[in-house]
Design an enzyme around this catalytic site. Sequence first.
Site, PDB file in Angstrom:
ATOM      1  N   CYS A  43       0.931  -1.389   0.069  1.00 59.27           N
ATOM      2  CA  CYS A  43       0.036   0.069   0.211  1.00 59.27           C
ATOM      3  C   CYS A  43       0.673   1.355   0.025  1.00 59.27           C
ATOM      4  O   CYS A  43       0.696   2.166  -1.039  1.00 59.27           O
ATOM      5  CB  CYS A  43      -0.848   0.044   1.341  1.00 59.27           C
ATOM      6  SG  CYS A  43      -2.194   1.632   1.350  1.00 59.27           S
ATOM      7  N   CYS A  48      -1.514   1.632  -2.938  1.00 61.14           N
ATOM      8  CA  CYS A  48      -2.511   2.902  -2.752  1.00 61.14           C
ATOM      9  C   CYS A  48      -1.874   4.197  -2.734  1.00 61.14           C
ATOM     10  O   CYS A  48      -2.508   5.138  -3.428  1.00 61.14           O
ATOM     11  CB  CYS A  48      -3.384   2.568  -1.490  1.00 61.14           C
ATOM     12  SG  CYS A  48      -3.528   0.958  -0.862  1.00 61.14           S
ATOM     13  N   LYS A  51      -0.267   5.319  -6.015  1.00 61.07           N
ATOM     14  CA  LYS A  51      -1.360   5.346  -6.909  1.00 61.07           C
ATOM     15  C   LYS A  51      -2.227   6.539  -6.899  1.00 61.07           C
ATOM     16  O   LYS A  51      -2.527   7.366  -7.930  1.00 61.07           O
ATOM     17  CB  LYS A  51      -2.233   4.046  -7.004  1.00 61.07           C
ATOM     18  CG  LYS A  51      -3.263   4.153  -7.848  1.00 61.07           C
ATOM     19  CD  LYS A  51      -4.251   2.833  -7.368  1.00 61.07           C
ATOM     20  CE  LYS A  51      -5.014   3.261  -5.940  1.00 61.07           C
ATOM     21  NZ  LYS A  51      -5.688   2.287  -5.569  1.00 61.07           N
ATOM     22  N   TYR A 178      -9.857  -3.499 -10.622  1.00 58.89           N
ATOM     23  CA  TYR A 178      -9.631  -2.137 -10.254  1.00 58.89           C
ATOM     24  C   TYR A 178      -8.329  -1.484 -10.619  1.00 58.89           C
ATOM     25  O   TYR A 178      -8.189  -0.457 -11.023  1.00 58.89           O
ATOM     26  CB  TYR A 178     -10.181  -1.918  -8.887  1.00 58.89           C
ATOM     27  CG  TYR A 178      -9.383  -2.515  -7.802  1.00 58.89           C
ATOM     28  CD1 TYR A 178      -8.377  -1.436  -7.109  1.00 58.89           C
ATOM     29  CD2 TYR A 178      -9.230  -3.528  -7.504  1.00 58.89           C
ATOM     30  CE1 TYR A 178      -7.680  -2.080  -6.245  1.00 58.89           C
ATOM     31  CE2 TYR A 178      -8.752  -4.140  -6.463  1.00 58.89           C
ATOM     32  CZ  TYR A 178      -7.747  -3.319  -5.917  1.00 58.89           C
ATOM     33  OH  TYR A 178      -6.770  -3.712  -4.958  1.00 58.89           O
ATOM     34  N   GLU A 182      -7.953   1.539 -12.756  1.00 59.60           N
ATOM     35  CA  GLU A 182      -7.359   2.758 -12.438  1.00 59.60           C
ATOM     36  C   GLU A 182      -6.075   3.393 -13.138  1.00 59.60           C
ATOM     37  O   GLU A 182      -6.162   4.512 -13.330  1.00 59.60           O
ATOM     38  CB  GLU A 182      -7.119   2.555 -11.001  1.00 59.60           C
ATOM     39  CG  GLU A 182      -8.076   2.446  -9.813  1.00 59.60           C
ATOM     40  CD  GLU A 182      -7.940   1.993  -8.624  1.00 59.60           C
ATOM     41  OE1 GLU A 182      -8.543   2.299  -7.642  1.00 59.60           O
ATOM     42  OE2 GLU A 182      -6.859   1.572  -8.305  1.00 59.60           O
ATOM     43  N   HIS A 435     -27.577  21.100   0.053  1.00 58.41           N
ATOM     44  CA  HIS A 435     -27.816  21.524  -1.295  1.00 58.41           C
ATOM     45  C   HIS A 435     -27.192  23.018  -1.555  1.00 58.41           C
ATOM     46  O   HIS A 435     -26.873  23.714  -0.615  1.00 58.41           O
ATOM     47  CB  HIS A 435     -29.404  22.055  -1.598  1.00 58.41           C
ATOM     48  CG  HIS A 435     -29.764  22.238  -3.122  1.00 58.41           C
ATOM     49  ND1 HIS A 435     -29.684  21.594  -4.173  1.00 58.41           N
ATOM     50  CD2 HIS A 435     -29.961  23.918  -3.212  1.00 58.41           C
ATOM     51  CE1 HIS A 435     -30.106  22.461  -5.097  1.00 58.41           C
ATOM     52  NE2 HIS A 435     -30.026  23.853  -4.817  1.00 58.41           N
ATOM     53  N   GLU A 440     -26.583  14.982  -2.333  1.00 56.87           N
ATOM     54  CA  GLU A 440     -28.025  15.166  -1.807  1.00 56.87           C
ATOM     55  C   GLU A 440     -28.973  14.115  -2.695  1.00 56.87           C
ATOM     56  O   GLU A 440     -29.950  13.841  -2.184  1.00 56.87           O
ATOM     57  CB  GLU A 440     -28.241  16.689  -2.109  1.00 56.87           C
ATOM     58  CG  GLU A 440     -28.717  17.069  -3.559  1.00 56.87           C
ATOM     59  CD  GLU A 440     -29.011  18.394  -3.564  1.00 56.87           C
ATOM     60  OE1 GLU A 440     -30.210  18.704  -3.198  1.00 56.87           O
ATOM     61  OE2 GLU A 440     -28.373  19.443  -4.101  1.00 56.87           O
TER      62      GLU A 440
END
Length: 452
Positions: A43, A48, A51, A178, A182, A435, A440
Amino acid sequence: MSFDYDLFVIGGGSGGVRAARIAASEGGARVALAEESRMGGTCVIRGCVPKKLMVFASAYPDAVTDARAYGWDATVGGFDWPHFRASLDRELDRLEAAYRSGLTGAGVAIFDARATLADAHTVRLASGETVTAKHILIATGGRPFVPDFPGCELARTSDDVFRMESLPARMLVVGGGYIASEFACILHGLGVDVCQFYRGAQILRGFDDEARGHVASAMQDRGITIKCGTDVIRLEKTEGGIRVISTDGSDREFDAVLYATGRRPNTAGLGLEALGIELGRNGQIPVDDWSQTAVPSIYAVGDVTDRINLTPMAIREGHAFADTVFRGEARKADHELVASAVFTQPELGSVGLTEEAAREQEPIEVYAAAFRPMQSMFAGRPDRVLMKLIVSARTRKVLGCHIVAPNAGEMIQLAAIAVKMGATKEDFDRTVAVHPTMAEELVTLRKPVRTA
């Protein structure tokens, strides 16, 4: 029997480091840890963290384009890969030093060497030295997998991307998970002409079908070529690059080929089989709910067990192990309703059941909205986001939440809290919207788009 240490950890990734530190600093244990590569593991060093920094770097061209649409006199020049890589190396050095400092500060002895198992309580270091421990924890993580085919030695893996001397002009990314998706987005954002091969029908297998279709369409709209149902037959070195002969009959040249076709548990040569620990089909270490193997003194956490291969999960497993064995607090790592994010462009955030899995389990209602977000719509870009809730028709609980949008990873982290707590659709409905935001929509979805 007297041992040199109470705990010996093999592997200096996130799971192993957390277990070692907690066992030593909070459990009062005598702890040692061996790492054959760089402290921090996949990682921090080759996963991670670097990346995500590349994700940030790749997003700036769009940001500059948007800035012009908003009235700024902004331009973006070429990407300076050597500059970025030098900065990245400095950051990884800093993080590695922080990991080391955390361990030594907790009183953990560090061995910068490969370690293997000699017996149930003995570790043999690459130097030939042997060390004994009452408990041994395997946390050696995973490694990239490249299948065997003609020319496979010409392929790069995700580990190699961060060490490239220069960016290729044309790159083939092979894989549909993934990691492949990615890197296809990252490299495209950095100016590389990217083509992605996947032998399956749609990329991001295992994620919600509607959500992964949304991501694939967005990637193609951005200019990434995705060829599903396609695999590599062979690779050949040419004067100008690498010739790729594929199953769809095409014959094309690329400057580099990146294979991201999955990872395998890093268990080869550890000596586990000789101790009676029979590895799983992919080389994973079978463990029980307490991360204990068939040999009572040996435990394993993280990707090497091939349960949920996420860094935060490895950390949870390592911490739970240390609490149970050294702090007198019996605790299992919870593998239910674990959120995840795919850092494509746009991002995909997911927690809970997909629509496909949920409808196999029970009657459901599906609430979804796809729309153009305010920021990119004003800039004239055609981007669309997806907000989706899977709801039990019987209990009204939200069984799954799937978001495809910029910063979906940030949004799904918060939505996961509600889903983990067992929130119902009516709980979402009672929540007043913030908002104007994209998120939302999660609390304003009134009618199901379909039932199953």
